[in-house]
Motif scaffolding. Structure first.
Motif, PDB file in Angstrom:
ATOM      1  N   GLY A 124      41.443 -58.441  67.410  1.00 26.14           N
ATOM      2  CA  GLY A 124      42.815 -58.782  67.751  1.00 26.14           C
ATOM      3  C   GLY A 124      43.865 -57.896  67.136  1.00 26.14           C
ATOM      4  N   VAL A 125      43.480 -56.681  66.746  1.00 30.89           N
ATOM      5  CA  VAL A 125      44.452 -55.756  66.152  1.00 30.89           C
ATOM      6  C   VAL A 125      45.438 -55.275  67.208  1.00 30.89           C
ATOM      7  N   TYR A 126      44.919 -54.829  68.343  1.00 32.51           N
ATOM      8  CA  TYR A 126      45.740 -54.426  69.487  1.00 32.51           C
ATOM      9  C   TYR A 126      45.174 -55.075  70.735  1.00 32.51           C
ATOM     10  N   GLU A 127      46.027 -55.191  71.744  1.00 32.73           N
ATOM     11  CA  GLU A 127      45.555 -55.703  73.026  1.00 32.73           C
ATOM     12  C   GLU A 127      46.433 -55.126  74.133  1.00 32.73           C
ATOM     13  N   GLY A 128      46.014 -55.330  75.359  1.00 33.33           N
ATOM     14  CA  GLY A 128      46.807 -54.928  76.507  1.00 33.33           C
ATOM     15  C   GLY A 128      47.181 -53.463  76.523  1.00 33.33           C
ATOM     16  N   GLU A 129      48.453 -53.192  76.871  1.00 31.74           N
ATOM     17  CA  GLU A 129      48.904 -51.812  77.022  1.00 31.74           C
ATOM     18  C   GLU A 129      48.932 -51.062  75.700  1.00 31.74           C
ATOM     19  N   VAL A 130      49.076 -51.765  74.592  1.00 30.22           N
ATOM     20  CA  VAL A 130      49.077 -51.096  73.288  1.00 30.22           C
ATOM     21  C   VAL A 130      47.674 -50.582  72.973  1.00 30.22           C
ATOM     22  N   LEU A 131      46.672 -51.392  73.207  1.00 34.21           N
ATOM     23  CA  LEU A 131      45.291 -50.956  72.996  1.00 34.21           C
ATOM     24  C   LEU A 131      44.957 -49.793  73.920  1.00 34.21           C
ATOM     25  N   ASP A 132      45.372 -49.907  75.162  1.00 32.18           N
ATOM     26  CA  ASP A 132      45.131 -48.831  76.123  1.00 32.18           C
ATOM     27  C   ASP A 132      45.821 -47.539  75.682  1.00 32.18           C
ATOM     28  N   ALA A 133      47.045 -47.662  75.193  1.00 31.74           N
ATOM     29  CA  ALA A 133      47.775 -46.479  74.730  1.00 31.74           C
ATOM     30  C   ALA A 133      47.110 -45.864  73.513  1.00 31.74           C
ATOM     31  N   TRP A 134      46.648 -46.708  72.609  1.00 32.52           N
ATOM     32  CA  TRP A 134      45.948 -46.181  71.417  1.00 32.52           C
ATOM     33  C   TRP A 134      44.730 -45.363  71.846  1.00 32.52           C
ATOM     34  N   TYR A 135      43.967 -45.885  72.790  1.00 31.74           N
ATOM     35  CA  TYR A 135      42.780 -45.176  73.262  1.00 31.74           C
ATOM     36  C   TYR A 135      43.162 -43.869  73.950  1.00 31.74           C
ATOM     37  N   ARG A 136      44.185 -43.909  74.792  1.00 30.80           N
ATOM     38  CA  ARG A 136      44.590 -42.698  75.503  1.00 30.80           C
ATOM     39  C   ARG A 136      45.112 -41.619  74.557  1.00 30.80           C
ATOM     40  N   LEU A 137      45.772 -42.035  73.489  1.00 33.15           N
ATOM     41  CA  LEU A 137      46.280 -41.051  72.532  1.00 33.15           C
ATOM     42  C   LEU A 137      45.140 -40.363  71.790  1.00 33.15           C
ATOM     43  N   PHE A 138      44.225 -41.147  71.265  1.00 33.64           N
ATOM     44  CA  PHE A 138      43.180 -40.577  70.415  1.00 33.64           C
ATOM     45  C   PHE A 138      41.974 -40.051  71.184  1.00 33.64           C
ATOM     46  N   HIS A 139      41.754 -40.547  72.393  1.00 35.32           N
ATOM     47  CA  HIS A 139      40.625 -40.061  73.176  1.00 35.32           C
ATOM     48  C   HIS A 139      41.032 -38.953  74.146  1.00 35.32           C
ATOM     49  N   ASP A 140      42.210 -39.122  74.762  1.00 40.56           N
ATOM     50  CA  ASP A 140      42.629 -38.200  75.820  1.00 40.56           C
ATOM     51  C   ASP A 140      43.768 -37.273  75.410  1.00 40.56           C
ATOM     52  N   SER A 141      44.274 -37.425  74.185  1.00 42.68           N
ATOM     53  CA  SER A 141      45.447 -36.654  73.731  1.00 42.68           C
ATOM     54  C   SER A 141      46.619 -36.808  74.697  1.00 42.68           C
ATOM     55  N   ASP A 142      46.799 -38.019  75.211  1.00 44.74           N
ATOM     56  CA  ASP A 142      47.866 -38.312  76.162  1.00 44.74           C
ATOM     57  C   ASP A 142      49.168 -38.535  75.394  1.00 44.74           C
ATOM     58  N   ALA A 143      50.055 -37.568  75.450  1.00 42.50           N
ATOM     59  CA  ALA A 143      51.301 -37.635  74.688  1.00 42.50           C
ATOM     60  C   ALA A 143      52.165 -38.823  75.102  1.00 42.50           C
ATOM     61  N   ALA A 144      52.066 -39.236  76.359  1.00 44.49           N
ATOM     62  CA  ALA A 144      52.860 -40.367  76.830  1.00 44.49           C
ATOM     63  C   ALA A 144      52.497 -41.661  76.109  1.00 44.49           C
ATOM     64  N   ALA A 145      51.289 -41.720  75.608  1.00 42.25           N
ATOM     65  CA  ALA A 145      50.840 -42.934  74.921  1.00 42.25           C
ATOM     66  C   ALA A 145      51.540 -43.113  73.577  1.00 42.25           C
ATOM     67  N   TYR A 146      51.999 -42.016  72.998  1.00 43.59           N
ATOM     68  CA  TYR A 146      52.651 -42.087  71.693  1.00 43.59           C
ATOM     69  C   TYR A 146      53.876 -42.981  71.744  1.00 43.59           C
ATOM     70  N   GLY A 147      54.665 -42.860  72.794  1.00 41.18           N
ATOM     71  CA  GLY A 147      55.883 -43.660  72.929  1.00 41.18           C
ATOM     72  C   GLY A 147      55.593 -45.143  73.004  1.00 41.18           C
ATOM     73  N   VAL A 148      54.502 -45.508  73.686  1.00 39.49           N
ATOM     74  CA  VAL A 148      54.113 -46.917  73.788  1.00 39.49           C
ATOM     75  C   VAL A 148      53.781 -47.469  72.404  1.00 39.49           C
ATOM     76  N   LEU A 149      53.023 -46.698  71.637  1.00 37.94           N
ATOM     77  CA  LEU A 149      52.637 -47.135  70.307  1.00 37.94           C
ATOM     78  C   LEU A 149      53.825 -47.199  69.360  1.00 37.94           C
ATOM     79  N   GLU A 150      54.708 -46.206  69.478  1.00 42.80           N
ATOM     80  CA  GLU A 150      55.902 -46.183  68.621  1.00 42.80           C
ATOM     81  C   GLU A 150      56.781 -47.401  68.895  1.00 42.80           C
TER      82      GLU A 150
END
Length: 204
Positions: free
Chosen positions: A173-199
């Motif tokens: 239960g640390v992250y869920e939904g779009e935040v969890l998805d963004a975390w994965y996209r940032l660290f797995h795919d280097s998706d810069a757009a995910a950074y804004g979601v996490l921030e």
């Protein structure tokens, strides 16, 4: 299972452990307020594949499921070259029987297969024939995926440390939904757009 339990996450460490497989998970868990405690065959230091010397917090014989939020089992050469790590697979059985989560990656999945813990649970690993070589009876439950969660059990192959961490963060239960998805996209795919979601979510 989440940070509100107040119980530590236990990271199994043993000689030849694969350093790269659990770093994303333990780092993010620690940053999210989980205490990480190392558990080994005894209390003597162990040395990883990468040559790191790791001091143990406690010995396996002193670990109880009721005192833990999660047991993480990394891969290690010893899973396939000896029976030295079989006690960790037996401890995983005790955890699962008690309803406490277990997360296993790489060679640790073979250890769980030998213990019979994958016979009736969906799971994954490096490749299906790696687990088939253990002689286990769970081949029909093997899933071709980066990581798999079935109830309280998480499994992943050695090339998927980020997906492994994603499933752990989800389960606790640390992250869920779009935040969890963004975390994965940032660290797995280097998706810069995910950074804004996490921030925006305060998850950095």
């Amino acid at each position: 299972m989440n940070a509100t339990t107040g119980k530590p996450v236990h990271l199994a460490v043993y000689d030849t452990l694969a350093d790269w497989e659990t770093g994303h998970a333990t780092a993010q868990l620690a940053r999210s307020g989980h205490e990480i405690r190392t558990v080994g065959p005894a209390t003597a230091p162990v040395r990883s594949i990468g040559g790191l010397r790791v001091q143990l917090d406690l010995a396996l014989e002193d670990l109880r499921p009721e005192d833990s939020a999660l047991l993480i089992l990394p891969g290690a050469d010893l899973w396939d070259t000896s029976d030295d790590l079989a006690p960790f697979a037996r401890t995983a059985r005790a955890f699962l029987d008690a309803g406490v989560p277990v997360a296993a990656i790489c060679g640790a999945t073979a250890g769980l297969a030998r213990e019979g813990l994958l016979d009736d649970r969906d799971h994954t690993s490096a490749v299906s024939f790696y687990l088939a070589a253990t002689g286990y009876a769970g081949g029909a439950r093997y899933v071709e995926a980066d990581a798999v969660t079935d109830g309280a059990l998480i499994t992943a192959g050695p090339t998927e440390p980020v997906a492994f961490a994603r499933e752990i963060l989800r389960l606790l239960g640390v992250y869920e939904g779009e935040v969890l998805d963004a975390w994965y996209r940032l660290f797995h795919d280097s998706d810069a757009a995910a950074y804004g979601v996490l921030e925006k979510a305060g998850a950095l």
